[in-house]
Motif scaffolding. Structure first.
Motif, PDB file in Angstrom:
ATOM      1  N   ASP A   1      -3.584 -10.219 -12.963  1.00 26.26           N
ATOM      2  CA  ASP A   1      -5.145 -10.497 -13.237  1.00 26.26           C
ATOM      3  C   ASP A   1      -5.356 -10.116 -14.613  1.00 26.26           C
ATOM      4  O   ASP A   1      -5.018  -8.882 -15.206  1.00 26.26           O
ATOM      5  CB  ASP A   1      -6.078  -9.715 -12.435  1.00 26.26           C
ATOM      6  N   GLY A   2      -5.696 -11.069 -15.480  1.00 23.05           N
ATOM      7  CA  GLY A   2      -6.036 -10.893 -16.994  1.00 23.05           C
ATOM      8  C   GLY A   2      -4.880 -10.909 -17.832  1.00 23.05           C
ATOM      9  O   GLY A   2      -4.800 -11.072 -18.928  1.00 23.05           O
ATOM     10  N   LYS A   3      -3.486 -11.211 -17.335  1.00 22.82           N
ATOM     11  CA  LYS A   3      -2.432 -11.320 -18.036  1.00 22.82           C
ATOM     12  C   LYS A   3      -2.646 -12.836 -18.704  1.00 22.82           C
ATOM     13  O   LYS A   3      -2.985 -13.470 -18.237  1.00 22.82           O
ATOM     14  CB  LYS A   3      -1.153 -11.210 -17.086  1.00 22.82           C
ATOM     15  N   ARG A   4      -1.869 -13.032 -19.941  1.00 23.74           N
ATOM     16  CA  ARG A   4      -1.828 -14.158 -20.450  1.00 23.74           C
ATOM     17  C   ARG A   4      -0.273 -14.626 -20.693  1.00 23.74           C
ATOM     18  O   ARG A   4       0.671 -13.770 -20.733  1.00 23.74           O
ATOM     19  CB  ARG A   4      -2.592 -14.329 -21.708  1.00 23.74           C
ATOM     20  N   ALA A   5       0.161 -16.076 -20.848  1.00 20.72           N
ATOM     21  CA  ALA A   5       1.313 -16.431 -20.811  1.00 20.72           C
ATOM     22  C   ALA A   5       1.564 -17.415 -21.936  1.00 20.72           C
ATOM     23  O   ALA A   5       0.562 -18.099 -22.215  1.00 20.72           O
ATOM     24  CB  ALA A   5       1.864 -16.798 -19.635  1.00 20.72           C
ATOM     25  N   ILE A   6       2.599 -17.490 -22.516  1.00 20.57           N
ATOM     26  CA  ILE A   6       2.971 -18.556 -23.738  1.00 20.57           C
ATOM     27  C   ILE A   6       3.789 -19.792 -23.062  1.00 20.57           C
ATOM     28  O   ILE A   6       4.447 -19.695 -22.216  1.00 20.57           O
ATOM     29  CB  ILE A   6       3.932 -18.035 -24.663  1.00 20.57           C
ATOM     30  N   HIS A   7       3.019 -21.005 -23.236  1.00 19.03           N
ATOM     31  CA  HIS A   7       3.527 -22.229 -22.580  1.00 19.03           C
ATOM     32  C   HIS A   7       4.031 -22.981 -23.921  1.00 19.03           C
ATOM     33  O   HIS A   7       3.170 -23.144 -25.006  1.00 19.03           O
ATOM     34  CB  HIS A   7       2.418 -23.116 -21.979  1.00 19.03           C
ATOM     35  N   SER A   8       5.222 -23.384 -23.700  1.00 24.36           N
ATOM     36  CA  SER A   8       5.977 -24.250 -24.903  1.00 24.36           C
ATOM     37  C   SER A   8       6.532 -25.636 -24.235  1.00 24.36           C
ATOM     38  O   SER A   8       6.571 -25.903 -23.088  1.00 24.36           O
ATOM     39  CB  SER A   8       7.175 -23.384 -25.442  1.00 24.36           C
ATOM     40  N   TYR A   9       6.480 -26.579 -25.212  1.00 22.18           N
ATOM     41  CA  TYR A   9       6.976 -27.993 -24.986  1.00 22.18           C
ATOM     42  C   TYR A   9       8.479 -27.583 -24.276  1.00 22.18           C
ATOM     43  O   TYR A   9       8.766 -28.367 -23.309  1.00 22.18           O
ATOM     44  CB  TYR A   9       7.037 -28.834 -26.157  1.00 22.18           C
ATOM     45  N   ASP A  10       9.029 -26.768 -24.673  1.00 22.48           N
ATOM     46  CA  ASP A  10      10.400 -26.458 -24.246  1.00 22.48           C
ATOM     47  C   ASP A  10      10.595 -24.904 -24.101  1.00 22.48           C
ATOM     48  O   ASP A  10      10.121 -24.294 -24.897  1.00 22.48           O
ATOM     49  CB  ASP A  10      11.709 -27.340 -25.008  1.00 22.48           C
ATOM     50  N   THR A  11      11.263 -24.508 -23.076  1.00 25.09           N
ATOM     51  CA  THR A  11      11.595 -23.096 -22.911  1.00 25.09           C
ATOM     52  C   THR A  11      13.097 -22.803 -22.362  1.00 25.09           C
ATOM     53  O   THR A  11      13.476 -23.804 -21.535  1.00 25.09           O
ATOM     54  CB  THR A  11      10.597 -22.257 -21.864  1.00 25.09           C
ATOM     55  N   SER A  12      13.664 -21.681 -22.818  1.00 25.83           N
ATOM     56  CA  SER A  12      15.018 -21.603 -22.377  1.00 25.83           C
ATOM     57  C   SER A  12      14.936 -21.378 -20.515  1.00 25.83           C
ATOM     58  O   SER A  12      16.046 -21.478 -20.103  1.00 25.83           O
ATOM     59  CB  SER A  12      15.699 -20.279 -22.883  1.00 25.83           C
TER      60      SER A  12
END
Length: 281
Positions: free
Chosen positions: A154-165
């Motif tokens: 809860d409260g954590k954030r994440a990076i979303h990319s068009y592509d990811t490994s």
């Protein structure tokens, strides 16, 4: 005039709309019924006949403002808000890579700052067998996590990319304009549904790259652990397509994937519309 009936599925999510004349979807009381059903059941199935792109755009407007998808080559020429999704498996190896990426669990548009609220998919051509689309209830996934895990994320954030490994398959190439439109974005790992207030785990196995503030190894380990719960069948429902079906799902609290188990060379063509959403919180 009889009102359409919302018939819940005997499944972790989903409802079937019976008795709906799709031409009536824009009427305020019908649009309200459809949106309530979507928020409550996360997945709405509307049987019927095949529609033109113009008709599809009109029906989709009951759920909000249709928006063109990023990849221009998929847009219908006359109706850019409608994408033509060809997932036919070609014997010569020219199958669109996005068809194969659809094998893994994902939610649409999470690589954008304001992802789509909902997606509508309409079957135009279907293979003789296979091609079930599966849906995952991300409310129930979040609620099934141990309390200690929920406190941790809860409260954590994440990076979303068009592509990811982390993704199993690479996506379609983008034009320079499309690259400029799709920088990496940051979203909450747990998002709150703006209409119901329920929390949902916000994952996308094709786009979610890493958790902010964690080293790669720790981030990967936590995302892998969360994926274990999301892959459990008690959260899933599979839709076996009939020609003309429209299926609508809520991207704010679901993931989906397709079984790429249909015969090579048999056409599988869908029309797709994305509905404008809000920034996740």
């Amino acid at each position: 005039m009889a009102s359409p009936e919302v018939v819940p599925l005997k499944a972790p999510l989903g409802a079937r709309i019976e008795g709906l004349d799709r031409a009536d979807a824009g009427r305020p009381e019908i649009a309200s019924l459809l949106n309530r059903a979507l928020g409550e059941h996360l997945l709405v199935i509307v049987p019927g006949e095949r529609m033109t792109p113009e008709q599809m755009r009109g029906f989709a407007s009951a759920f909000g403002r249709p928006k063109p998808q990023v990849l221009r080559y998929k847009r219908s020429g006359t109706v850019p808000e409608v994408s033509i999704m060809v997932s036919t498996l070609m014997a010569d190896g020219t199958t669109d890579k996005t068809a194969l990426r659809s094998e893994d669990w994902h939610t649409d548009d999470s690589y954008l700052a304001t992802p789509a609220k909902a997606t509508l998919l309409h079957s135009i051509e279907l293979p003789s067998q296979g091609g079930t689309t599966w849906f995952c209830n991300m409310h129930s996934v979040y609620e099934a996590l141990p309390e200690a895990v929920r406190r941790r994320i809860d409260g954590k954030r994440a990076i979303h990319s068009y592509d990811t490994s982390r993704a199993r398959n690479r996506p379609s190439r983008r034009t320079a304009q499309e690259v400029a439109e799709t920088p990496d974005v940051e979203h909450p790992l747990v998002r709150t549904h703006p209409e119901t207030g329920r929390k949902a785990l916000y994952l996308n196995f094709n786009r979610l790259d890493r958790i902010v503030g964690m080293e790669r190894e720790e981030s990967d380990a936590l995302l892998d652990a969360l994926a274990v719960e999301a892959r459990k069948p008690e959260h899933h429902h599979g839709h076996a397509w009939s020609l003309g079906d429209i299926v609508v799902w809520d991207n704010r609290a679901t993931m989906h994937r397709v079984d790429v188990d249909y015969p090579v060379g048999e056409a599988r063509v869908m029309q797709r519309v994305l509905i404008e959403g809000d920034r996740p919180y």
